[in-house]
Structures are given as C-alpha cells and as structure tokens.
Scaffold this motif. Structure first.
Motif, PDB file in Angstrom:
ATOM      1  N   UNK A  10       0.878  -1.171   0.000  1.00 60.34           N
ATOM      2  CA  UNK A  10       0.000   0.000   0.000  1.00 60.34           C
ATOM      3  C   UNK A  10       0.909   1.212   0.000  1.00 60.34           C
ATOM      4  N   UNK A  11       1.083   1.810  -1.170  1.00 58.77           N
ATOM      5  CA  UNK A  11       2.076   2.886  -1.316  1.00 58.77           C
ATOM      6  C   UNK A  11       1.804   4.066  -0.385  1.00 58.77           C
ATOM      7  N   UNK A  12       0.538   4.393  -0.146  1.00 58.62           N
ATOM      8  CA  UNK A  12       0.212   5.502   0.755  1.00 58.62           C
ATOM      9  C   UNK A  12       0.629   5.168   2.187  1.00 58.62           C
ATOM     10  N   UNK A  13       0.388   3.931   2.611  1.00 56.60           N
ATOM     11  CA  UNK A  13       0.777   3.511   3.959  1.00 56.60           C
ATOM     12  C   UNK A  13       2.298   3.537   4.115  1.00 56.60           C
ATOM     13  N   UNK A  14       3.017   3.012   3.130  1.00 51.09           N
ATOM     14  CA  UNK A  14       4.479   3.011   3.203  1.00 51.09           C
ATOM     15  C   UNK A  14       5.029   4.424   3.216  1.00 51.09           C
ATOM     16  N   UNK A  15       4.507   5.293   2.359  1.00 51.89           N
ATOM     17  CA  UNK A  15       4.964   6.684   2.333  1.00 51.89           C
ATOM     18  C   UNK A  15       4.679   7.367   3.662  1.00 51.89           C
ATOM     19  N   UNK A  16       3.513   7.125   4.239  1.00 51.22           N
ATOM     20  CA  UNK A  16       3.169   7.725   5.530  1.00 51.22           C
ATOM     21  C   UNK A  16       4.130   7.263   6.624  1.00 51.22           C
ATOM     22  N   UNK A  50       7.248   5.379  -3.960  1.00 52.46           N
ATOM     23  CA  UNK A  50       6.576   4.162  -3.507  1.00 52.46           C
ATOM     24  C   UNK A  50       5.603   3.732  -4.589  1.00 52.46           C
ATOM     25  N   UNK A  51       5.648   2.457  -4.949  1.00 56.63           N
ATOM     26  CA  UNK A  51       4.770   1.919  -5.983  1.00 56.63           C
ATOM     27  C   UNK A  51       4.161   0.611  -5.490  1.00 56.63           C
ATOM     28  N   UNK A  52       2.859   0.484  -5.656  1.00 51.44           N
ATOM     29  CA  UNK A  52       2.196  -0.765  -5.297  1.00 51.44           C
ATOM     30  C   UNK A  52       2.671  -1.864  -6.232  1.00 51.44           C
ATOM     31  N   UNK A  53       3.001  -2.996  -5.666  1.00 46.28           N
ATOM     32  CA  UNK A  53       3.393  -4.156  -6.455  1.00 46.28           C
ATOM     33  C   UNK A  53       2.138  -4.748  -7.087  1.00 46.28           C
ATOM     34  N   UNK A  54       2.124  -4.954  -8.395  1.00 44.00           N
ATOM     35  CA  UNK A  54       0.934  -5.564  -9.007  1.00 44.00           C
ATOM     36  C   UNK A  54       0.640  -6.918  -8.371  1.00 44.00           C
ATOM     37  N   UNK A  55      -0.595  -7.130  -7.982  1.00 44.13           N
ATOM     38  CA  UNK A  55      -0.980  -8.355  -7.275  1.00 44.13           C
ATOM     39  C   UNK A  55      -0.674  -9.611  -8.082  1.00 44.13           C
ATOM     40  N   UNK A  56      -0.762  -9.525  -9.409  1.00 42.38           N
ATOM     41  CA  UNK A  56      -0.542 -10.712 -10.232  1.00 42.38           C
ATOM     42  C   UNK A  56       0.897 -10.857 -10.718  1.00 42.38           C
ATOM     43  N   UNK A  57       1.764  -9.893 -10.406  1.00 46.47           N
ATOM     44  CA  UNK A  57       3.140  -9.934 -10.911  1.00 46.47           C
ATOM     45  C   UNK A  57       4.017 -10.895 -10.108  1.00 46.47           C
ATOM     46  N   UNK A  76      19.986   1.685  14.418  1.00 47.75           N
ATOM     47  CA  UNK A  76      18.883   0.800  14.732  1.00 47.75           C
ATOM     48  C   UNK A  76      18.337   0.223  13.428  1.00 47.75           C
ATOM     49  N   UNK A  77      17.825  -0.991  13.493  1.00 48.58           N
ATOM     50  CA  UNK A  77      17.231  -1.687  12.349  1.00 48.58           C
ATOM     51  C   UNK A  77      15.754  -1.927  12.638  1.00 48.58           C
ATOM     52  N   UNK A  78      14.918  -1.819  11.602  1.00 45.64           N
ATOM     53  CA  UNK A  78      13.488  -2.072  11.737  1.00 45.64           C
ATOM     54  C   UNK A  78      12.916  -2.312  10.355  1.00 45.64           C
ATOM     55  N   UNK A  79      11.647  -2.716  10.295  1.00 46.29           N
ATOM     56  CA  UNK A  79      11.000  -2.998   9.012  1.00 46.29           C
ATOM     57  C   UNK A  79       9.925  -1.958   8.719  1.00 46.29           C
ATOM     58  N   UNK A  80       9.712  -1.706   7.434  1.00 40.54           N
ATOM     59  CA  UNK A  80       8.607  -0.836   7.028  1.00 40.54           C
ATOM     60  C   UNK A  80       7.354  -1.685   6.821  1.00 40.54           C
TER      61      UNK A  80
END
Length: 128
Positions: A14-20, A50-57, A110-114
């Motif tokens: 979700x590109x908006x969520x990741x950007x936020x 940020x770009x949404x990954x195509x669901x079928x790709x 520090x390390x963390x995940x998006x």
C-alpha cells in the motif's frame, strides 16, 4: 557532473501507507506524485517513489535494505516514534538484539522494518 544518487522505487503493498510510515519516521517531505507513484523527498534532492506491487506480478515483495544517515536530533525523535508506535526494532541486522540500538561506527544505529517488510537502518555516523 559527479555521480549522485537521485531516486529509488520502493515496492509496497500500500504505497500511501508506506509513504506515511517513512514520512513519520524520517520526517520526509511530500513531493509531487504522479502515475503509479507516491513520492517523498529527502535532503540532497533524493526522491523515494513508492509503488504498489501488481498483485498478479509476484506472490510477495522481496525485502530490500535501505539505510538512512540522520543527525542525532532526528535519530532521537524518530527512535521515540518507533518505540511509541510499537515498531519492533533491533540493534543488529541479524535481529538478535531486540528493543536495543547499537553504538557502532562512532554513532548510534537501529534496524526495523517498514509496512512492506523492507529492512530499514537508521544511523548517525556514516560507515565511511
């Protein structure tokens, strides 16, 4: 012109969520967005798209590593937000020292995940 880093595209669920998330943690500035991208700007003219990954790709996003050099004041603010938001974090890339920061290379890190699962690193002193 010397070679400088200009932009990268970060795969997202979700590109908006990741950007936020990046906006909140790193205090990144909004940038004009177009087409399939939600864009943020960092100092030095660096654009994160940020770009949404195509669901079928692909069945899933392949996690990447992105490291960000910040000053001590931003580190303090960003780390406080990570803790307040309950973001799991580690002092090491092997994820063995949960809930800690490191003091390597003459600074802190520090390390963390998006939200998409990418591995992020925030450091106050460059490795070089």
């Amino acid at each position: 012109m010397p070679c400088t880093f200009n932009h990268t595209i970060v795969a997202a669920r979700d590109r908006a969520e990741s950007a936020a998330f990046f906006r909140r943690v790193f205090e990144a500035a909004d940038a004009p967005s177009w087409g399939p991208f939600t864009n943020l700007a960092l100092d030095g003219g660096v654009l994160i798209q940020f770009a949404d990954l195509p669901a079928d790709a692909f069945p899933q996003i392949q996690p990447q590593h992105y490291a960000f050099l910040v000053d001590d004041a931003l580190f303090d603010r960003a780390y406080a937000r990570l803790v307040a938001d309950g973001v799991e974090h580690w002092a090491d890339p092997q994820m063995q020292r949960t809930g800690e920061i490191n003091h390597g290379h003459g600074g802190r890190g520090v390390y963390f995940r998006d939200p998409a699962g990418h591995f992020l690193e925030m450091i106050t002193s460059p490795y070089l």
